[in-house]
Scaffold this active site. Sequence first.
Site, PDB file in Angstrom:
ATOM      1  N   LYS A 118     -11.771 -20.652   9.223  1.00 45.80           N
ATOM      2  CA  LYS A 118     -10.866 -21.741   9.088  1.00 45.80           C
ATOM      3  C   LYS A 118     -11.603 -22.999   9.171  1.00 45.80           C
ATOM      4  O   LYS A 118     -11.279 -23.942   8.538  1.00 45.80           O
ATOM      5  CB  LYS A 118      -9.848 -21.725  10.282  1.00 45.80           C
ATOM      6  CG  LYS A 118      -8.833 -20.493  10.055  1.00 45.80           C
ATOM      7  CD  LYS A 118      -8.147 -20.259  11.451  1.00 45.80           C
ATOM      8  CE  LYS A 118      -6.965 -19.173  11.244  1.00 45.80           C
ATOM      9  NZ  LYS A 118      -6.426 -18.774  12.642  1.00 45.80           N
ATOM     10  N   GLY A 176       0.837  -8.426  22.174  1.00 42.75           N
ATOM     11  CA  GLY A 176       0.959  -8.604  21.014  1.00 42.75           C
ATOM     12  C   GLY A 176       0.194  -9.739  20.121  1.00 42.75           C
ATOM     13  O   GLY A 176       0.189  -9.971  18.901  1.00 42.75           O
ATOM     14  N   ARG A 204       0.780  -1.336  -0.068  1.00 46.60           N
ATOM     15  CA  ARG A 204       0.056  -0.094  -0.166  1.00 46.60           C
ATOM     16  C   ARG A 204       0.972   1.225  -0.068  1.00 46.60           C
ATOM     17  O   ARG A 204       0.762   2.226  -0.825  1.00 46.60           O
ATOM     18  CB  ARG A 204      -0.832  -0.016   1.344  1.00 46.60           C
ATOM     19  CG  ARG A 204      -2.162   0.899   1.093  1.00 46.60           C
ATOM     20  CD  ARG A 204      -2.624   0.449   2.394  1.00 46.60           C
ATOM     21  NE  ARG A 204      -2.375  -0.221   3.551  1.00 46.60           N
ATOM     22  CZ  ARG A 204      -2.844  -0.766   4.620  1.00 46.60           C
ATOM     23  NH1 ARG A 204      -3.907  -0.631   4.736  1.00 46.60           N
ATOM     24  NH2 ARG A 204      -1.760  -0.921   5.613  1.00 46.60           N
ATOM     25  N   ARG A 205       1.877   1.217   0.785  1.00 46.56           N
ATOM     26  CA  ARG A 205       2.752   2.583   0.907  1.00 46.56           C
ATOM     27  C   ARG A 205       4.192   1.908   0.449  1.00 46.56           C
ATOM     28  O   ARG A 205       5.017   1.250   1.328  1.00 46.56           O
ATOM     29  CB  ARG A 205       2.995   3.079   2.212  1.00 46.56           C
ATOM     30  CG  ARG A 205       1.330   3.142   2.820  1.00 46.56           C
ATOM     31  CD  ARG A 205       1.330   3.283   4.364  1.00 46.56           C
ATOM     32  NE  ARG A 205       1.327   2.110   4.866  1.00 46.56           N
ATOM     33  CZ  ARG A 205       1.502   1.536   6.098  1.00 46.56           C
ATOM     34  NH1 ARG A 205       1.404   2.451   7.163  1.00 46.56           N
ATOM     35  NH2 ARG A 205       1.189   0.286   6.496  1.00 46.56           N
TER      36      ARG A 205
END
Length: 437
Positions: free
Chosen positions: A203, A185, A42-43
């Site tokens: 899944k 995280g 994207r960037r």
Amino acid sequence: MRLALLGCGTVGSEVVRLLHEQSADLAARIGAPLEIAGIAVRRVGRDRGDLPVDPALFTTDPLGLIKRDDVDVVVEVVGGIEPARSWLVEALRAGKSVVTANKALLAEDGAALHDAAAEGGADLYYEASVAGAIPLLRPLRESLHGDRINRVTGIVNGTTNFILSAMDATGAGFAEALEEATELGYAEADPTADVEGFDAAAKAAILASLAFHTRVGAADVHREGITEVTAADVASAKAMGCTIKLLCIAARGADTAGRETVSVRVHPAMIPLTHPLASVGDAFNAVFVEAEAAGQLMFYGRGAGGAPTASAVLGDVVAVARNRLAGARAASESAYADLAVRPMGEALTRYHISLDVADRPGVLEAVAGVFARHDVSIATVRQGPAGGGPAGRGEDADLVIVTHVAPDAALAATVRELRGLEIVRSVASVLRVEGGV
Ligand code: NDP
Ligand code: HSE
């Protein structure tokens, strides 16, 4: 062999790293060097640390990259339904092999991808889409093709397994355990897809499609997440020698008319500590497969994370690259059985029900009568003073009832009627029980 990499985030950057580190071995295994033709992101200007790749390879034009004549294989690790679907359909129709980790797309519209693969005579591989690093889809789509799979039971979402394991280990509530998962995280800033069971349902659809040679989509999967699981549920499970896991269950079975069907569901359930899935802790995944001739098989490992997922992606890349060099193609989608998906109400399961009831004569009889009216057989009953304390409050009692197997609709109707009884102060919790407690 040249590949277009779509996406260079958590998984894509590890694909790049592994391709770089193992380039000689991969070339030897494939029989030709493997090169990255371009990387769509994207960037382009995003800081990608010390990624071992030429910055000139980055582009924001995925379609342009896919259409290039020098691209043989397309690896998609972007995610989401669109534009990923259009990209992959374009690639497959053009005869380019595709490797993807995109479980959401496969569960939402796998048919579009399989049809495009058939049209273009290309390979479609997606090992990384379920249970990350664990070799699972290839055993289902190849090794077990000589057998008949009856049931697949799995822990396929690492985030929720981490949360439930933390609740079990520390007695924490859901919110507290989610906070810990976020800090470490595991959980994303928006954890909805994980905690509400969407990820596991996608899944489950992929696993059921492969196990039962039938197209099963996300919409066919009954889904419940773990947000309603309380510390009291976890304590109650412990008292029964159980633990709570978010399970995906795909099973063959007959419907009410006796036709063979499949049922596919994702929900939290109590399982006995002796069940092989009970010891799967932390953010690990495991899938338990029951097949006619092979018997019980267990697949265990890391279901998420950049490197583990990239391992599965690269395994697929090697397979499709070898096929291309050999001028061959893997077996296409196997959906010949085309079994109907049974509604959740017909799924056979067991319930663990905690009730706060009035402590007076006739209460047990009234409660048992509700179960009998719905043809649900009670397996065990445990009564104690309300609040679980030794003295209790005197007027109320805690009643814990575990049923035998019954259709989910009958169990749900039983709970609905219990909620309406004057003697039932509250239905404290309702959990399904799986795995032969
Ligand atoms: P990330 O969000 O970390 O990376 C996504 C990548 O896609 C980024 O490089 C981003 O570009 C790029 N991207 C996003 N939108 C576009 C677009 N419109 N055009 C071009 N590039 C775009 O995702 P993950 O690596 O975590 O996941 C990728 C896939 O793998 C998903 O399908 C996911 O479900 C699946 N998966 C992930 C696992 C994991 O542990 N993370 C495990 C198993 C499967 P930029 O870098 O510029 O932002
Ligand atoms: N969010 C997923 C999980 C990533 O927690 O398991 C792997 O698909």
